[in-house]
Write a protein that holds these residues in place. Structure first.
Motif, PDB file in Angstrom:
ATOM      1  N   SER A  40       0.844  -1.195   0.000  1.00  0.00           N
ATOM      2  CA  SER A  40       0.000   0.000   0.000  1.00  0.00           C
ATOM      3  C   SER A  40       0.878   1.244   0.000  1.00  0.00           C
ATOM      4  CB  SER A  40      -0.939   0.025   1.212  1.00  0.00           C
ATOM      5  OG  SER A  40      -0.228   0.422   2.370  1.00  0.00           O
ATOM      6  N   ILE A  41       0.276   2.363  -0.350  1.00  0.00           N
ATOM      7  CA  ILE A  41       0.978   3.631  -0.396  1.00  0.00           C
ATOM      8  C   ILE A  41       1.385   4.109   0.994  1.00  0.00           C
ATOM      9  CG2 ILE A  41      -1.069   5.091  -0.169  1.00  0.00           C
ATOM     10  CD1 ILE A  41       1.925   5.645  -2.564  1.00  0.00           C
ATOM     11  N   PHE A  42       0.711   3.562   2.019  1.00  0.00           N
ATOM     12  CA  PHE A  42       0.949   4.025   3.378  1.00  0.00           C
ATOM     13  C   PHE A  42       2.277   3.534   3.955  1.00  0.00           C
ATOM     14  CE2 PHE A  42      -3.742   3.743   2.899  1.00  0.00           C
ATOM     15  CZ  PHE A  42      -3.996   5.111   2.875  1.00  0.00           C
ATOM     16  N   GLU A  43       2.993   2.705   3.216  1.00  0.00           N
ATOM     17  CA  GLU A  43       4.296   2.226   3.663  1.00  0.00           C
ATOM     18  C   GLU A  43       5.418   3.192   3.299  1.00  0.00           C
ATOM     19  OE1 GLU A  43       5.108  -1.845   2.624  1.00  0.00           O
ATOM     20  OE2 GLU A  43       2.959  -2.357   2.654  1.00  0.00           O
ATOM     21  N   PHE A  44       5.080   4.278   2.585  1.00  0.00           N
ATOM     22  CA  PHE A  44       6.091   5.197   2.097  1.00  0.00           C
ATOM     23  C   PHE A  44       6.047   6.528   2.847  1.00  0.00           C
ATOM     24  CE2 PHE A  44       5.230   2.235  -1.303  1.00  0.00           C
ATOM     25  CZ  PHE A  44       6.505   1.914  -1.751  1.00  0.00           C
ATOM     26  N   SER A  45       7.082   7.309   2.639  1.00  0.00           N
ATOM     27  CA  SER A  45       7.162   8.665   3.186  1.00  0.00           C
ATOM     28  C   SER A  45       7.388   9.635   2.045  1.00  0.00           C
ATOM     29  CB  SER A  45       8.318   8.775   4.196  1.00  0.00           C
ATOM     30  OG  SER A  45       8.106   7.913   5.299  1.00  0.00           O
ATOM     31  N   ALA A  46       7.120  10.893   2.282  1.00  0.00           N
ATOM     32  CA  ALA A  46       7.330  11.936   1.285  1.00  0.00           C
ATOM     33  C   ALA A  46       7.846  13.189   1.977  1.00  0.00           C
ATOM     34  CB  ALA A  46       6.024  12.228   0.548  1.00  0.00           C
ATOM     35  N   VAL A  47       8.474  14.056   1.207  1.00  0.00           N
ATOM     36  CA  VAL A  47       8.988  15.310   1.736  1.00  0.00           C
ATOM     37  C   VAL A  47       7.964  16.406   1.484  1.00  0.00           C
ATOM     38  CG1 VAL A  47      10.855  17.004   1.614  1.00  0.00           C
ATOM     39  CG2 VAL A  47      11.359  14.564   1.310  1.00  0.00           C
ATOM     40  N   ASP A  48       7.572  17.108   2.560  1.00  0.00           N
ATOM     41  CA  ASP A  48       6.545  18.141   2.407  1.00  0.00           C
ATOM     42  C   ASP A  48       7.148  19.466   1.951  1.00  0.00           C
ATOM     43  OD1 ASP A  48       7.690  19.362   4.608  1.00  0.00           O
ATOM     44  OD2 ASP A  48       6.103  18.799   6.010  1.00  0.00           O
ATOM     45  N   ILE A  49       6.327  20.503   1.862  1.00  0.00           N
ATOM     46  CA  ILE A  49       6.770  21.787   1.349  1.00  0.00           C
ATOM     47  C   ILE A  49       7.826  22.443   2.237  1.00  0.00           C
ATOM     48  CG2 ILE A  49       5.030  23.186   2.541  1.00  0.00           C
ATOM     49  CD1 ILE A  49       4.741  24.769  -0.121  1.00  0.00           C
ATOM     50  N   ASP A  50       7.881  22.012   3.500  1.00  0.00           N
ATOM     51  CA  ASP A  50       8.890  22.527   4.434  1.00  0.00           C
ATOM     52  C   ASP A  50      10.131  21.646   4.486  1.00  0.00           C
ATOM     53  OD1 ASP A  50       7.303  24.725   5.267  1.00  0.00           O
ATOM     54  OD2 ASP A  50       6.122  23.372   6.535  1.00  0.00           O
ATOM     55  N   LYS A  51      10.249  20.715   3.522  1.00  0.00           N
ATOM     56  CA  LYS A  51      11.388  19.810   3.411  1.00  0.00           C
ATOM     57  C   LYS A  51      11.495  18.839   4.587  1.00  0.00           C
ATOM     58  CE  LYS A  51      12.546  21.914  -0.365  1.00  0.00           C
ATOM     59  NZ  LYS A  51      12.293  21.258  -1.681  1.00  0.00           N
ATOM     60  N   LYS A  52      10.361  18.542   5.233  1.00  0.00           N
ATOM     61  CA  LYS A  52      10.327  17.585   6.326  1.00  0.00           C
ATOM     62  C   LYS A  52       9.755  16.265   5.825  1.00  0.00           C
ATOM     63  CE  LYS A  52       9.786  21.054   9.973  1.00  0.00           C
ATOM     64  NZ  LYS A  52       8.918  21.545  11.088  1.00  0.00           N
ATOM     65  N   THR A  53      10.330  15.157   6.295  1.00  0.00           N
ATOM     66  CA  THR A  53       9.861  13.833   5.886  1.00  0.00           C
ATOM     67  C   THR A  53       8.584  13.478   6.646  1.00  0.00           C
ATOM     68  OG1 THR A  53      12.124  13.125   5.438  1.00  0.00           O
ATOM     69  CG2 THR A  53      10.460  11.403   5.687  1.00  0.00           C
ATOM     70  N   VAL A  54       7.545  13.117   5.899  1.00  0.00           N
ATOM     71  CA  VAL A  54       6.238  12.806   6.490  1.00  0.00           C
ATOM     72  C   VAL A  54       5.817  11.412   6.057  1.00  0.00           C
ATOM     73  CG1 VAL A  54       3.809  13.465   6.633  1.00  0.00           C
ATOM     74  CG2 VAL A  54       5.575  15.234   6.451  1.00  0.00           C
ATOM     75  N   SER A  55       5.446  10.571   7.024  1.00  0.00           N
ATOM     76  CA  SER A  55       4.950   9.238   6.701  1.00  0.00           C
ATOM     77  C   SER A  55       3.526   9.347   6.152  1.00  0.00           C
ATOM     78  CB  SER A  55       4.964   8.357   7.947  1.00  0.00           C
ATOM     79  OG  SER A  55       4.318   7.129   7.679  1.00  0.00           O
ATOM     80  N   LEU A  56       3.305   8.691   5.024  1.00  0.00           N
ATOM     81  CA  LEU A  56       1.964   8.734   4.434  1.00  0.00           C
ATOM     82  C   LEU A  56       0.952   7.957   5.266  1.00  0.00           C
ATOM     83  CD1 LEU A  56       2.765   8.360   0.617  1.00  0.00           C
ATOM     84  CD2 LEU A  56       2.473  10.438   1.976  1.00  0.00           C
ATOM     85  N   ASP A  57       1.430   7.195   6.234  1.00  0.00           N
ATOM     86  CA  ASP A  57       0.522   6.435   7.079  1.00  0.00           C
ATOM     87  C   ASP A  57      -0.388   7.351   7.909  1.00  0.00           C
ATOM     88  OD1 ASP A  57      -0.232   3.719   8.091  1.00  0.00           O
ATOM     89  OD2 ASP A  57       0.394   4.613   9.997  1.00  0.00           O
ATOM     90  N   LYS A  58       0.042   8.609   8.096  1.00  0.00           N
ATOM     91  CA  LYS A  58      -0.790   9.541   8.860  1.00  0.00           C
ATOM     92  C   LYS A  58      -2.094   9.873   8.136  1.00  0.00           C
ATOM     93  CE  LYS A  58       0.120  13.924   9.130  1.00  0.00           C
ATOM     94  NZ  LYS A  58       0.782  15.230   9.414  1.00  0.00           N
ATOM     95  N   TYR A  59      -2.137   9.572   6.824  1.00  0.00           N
ATOM     96  CA  TYR A  59      -3.347   9.850   6.040  1.00  0.00           C
ATOM     97  C   TYR A  59      -4.234   8.616   5.875  1.00  0.00           C
ATOM     98  CZ  TYR A  59      -0.611  13.980   4.908  1.00  0.00           C
ATOM     99  OH  TYR A  59       0.132  15.125   4.997  1.00  0.00           O
ATOM    100  N   ARG A  60      -3.861   7.535   6.549  1.00  0.00           N
ATOM    101  CA  ARG A  60      -4.671   6.316   6.470  1.00  0.00           C
ATOM    102  C   ARG A  60      -6.079   6.615   7.001  1.00  0.00           C
ATOM    103  NH1 ARG A  60      -3.167   0.873   6.200  1.00  0.00           N
ATOM    104  NH2 ARG A  60      -0.970   1.437   6.603  1.00  0.00           N
TER     105      ARG A  60
END
Length: 280
Positions: free
Chosen positions: A248-268
């Motif tokens: 699932s996509i929730f296993e990944f992380s992405a860099v937000d507009i503030d250049k901070k790494t965010v786990s996509l699991d928070k959007y589950r």
């Protein structure tokens, strides 16, 4: 006994041995300085002047005459002890202690214009929480690798680069603040590499690439760097494996507009729109 308890026991033993060596060397230093008899003076060799130094073989003579050593071999070991505890050093940091016509100097006699610009390797060996290894460093412009002695200080959160283990000062110092490191899980050019990045608001910038000759040394550095607060990134091989095995996509992380790494699991559990934007 657990591996953690074993590690703590070994660390304690090393610390005790180091403390004993320092006490022995300090007592020896005080005796040498108080009794006198060792010629400390400015000397010249091959048209170059060396200030406030003594000859190694004369210290050997002094140690035997004063009763500190039974023979010349034992005296050489005591001279090396003074080097290992950072009380003396070869004037150009090229020799360990030998029974020979070599110039050495007490650290306290260092002339101002030759004062150390940083800690010596011998000093760092006595600092708790310091990891010292022979590593390869990638040269700029892909011009290959060069070997050096690298010391990671957990106290100062810095990496010190030396030309050899005899150096009085580092040739370069790297601050670990705002740094991340990406290990290579497979050998690159016969080595296990550690790619360091400087983390800027605009993104990551390559700063330094070190490499160990074996995976055990690489692992020790990863563990020590992590304990210093350095972010350890996934290796390229781990990233590829994650892509292949993800469910699932929730296993990944992405860099937000503030250049901070965010786990996509928070959007589950939320409706999520993912947009792929490509630009130059």
């Amino acid at each position: 006994m657990s591996s953690l308890q074993c590690s703590a026991s070994v660390s304690s033993k090393v610390s005790e041995d180091r403390s004993r060596d320092i006490r022995r060397a300090d007592a020896l230093l005080q005796k040498i300085r108080s009794l006198g008899g060792l010629s400390i003076q400015d000397r010249t060799y091959h048209l170059r002047s060396y200030y406030s130094c003594f000859i190694a073989s004369e210290l050997v003579d002094w140690l035997i005459t004063s009763g500190e050593a039974e023979d010349r071999a034992q005296a050489v070991l005591l001279g090396q002890l003074l080097i290992d505890t950072d009380y003396i050093h070869h004037v150009v940091d090229e020799h360990n202690f030998e029974d020979a016509y070599l110039f050495f100097r007490f650290r306290q006699d260092e002339p101002p214009h030759e004062a150390m610009s940083g800690p010596s390797v011998a000093y760092m060996k006595g600092e708790q929480g310091t990891l010292i290894s022979l590593l390869a460093k990638r040269r700029p412009l892909a011009l290959g690798w060069s070997y050096g002695v690298f010391a990671l200080s957990s106290k100062n959160k810095k990496i010190y680069q030396f030309k050899s283990e005899l150096d009085s000062s580092p040739v370069q110092v790297f601050c670990l603040e705002c740094m991340s490191v990406q290990p290579d899980a497979v050998k690159t050019s016969g080595r296990f590499s550690l790619q360091f990045y400087e983390n800027h608001p605009q993104g990551k910038e390559k700063a330094l690439c070190l490499a160990a000759d074996n995976v055990d040394t690489q692992f020790m550095w990863i563990r020590a760097l992590s304990s210093c607060g350095v972010e350890v990134l996934q290796s390229p091989e781990e990233e590829t494996a994650q892509l292949k095995n993800a469910t699932s996509i929730f296993e990944f992380s992405a860099v937000d507009i503030d250049k901070k790494t965010v786990s996509l699991d928070k959007y589950r559990g939320h409706v999520t729109l993912i947009v792929n934007v490509a630009s130059q």
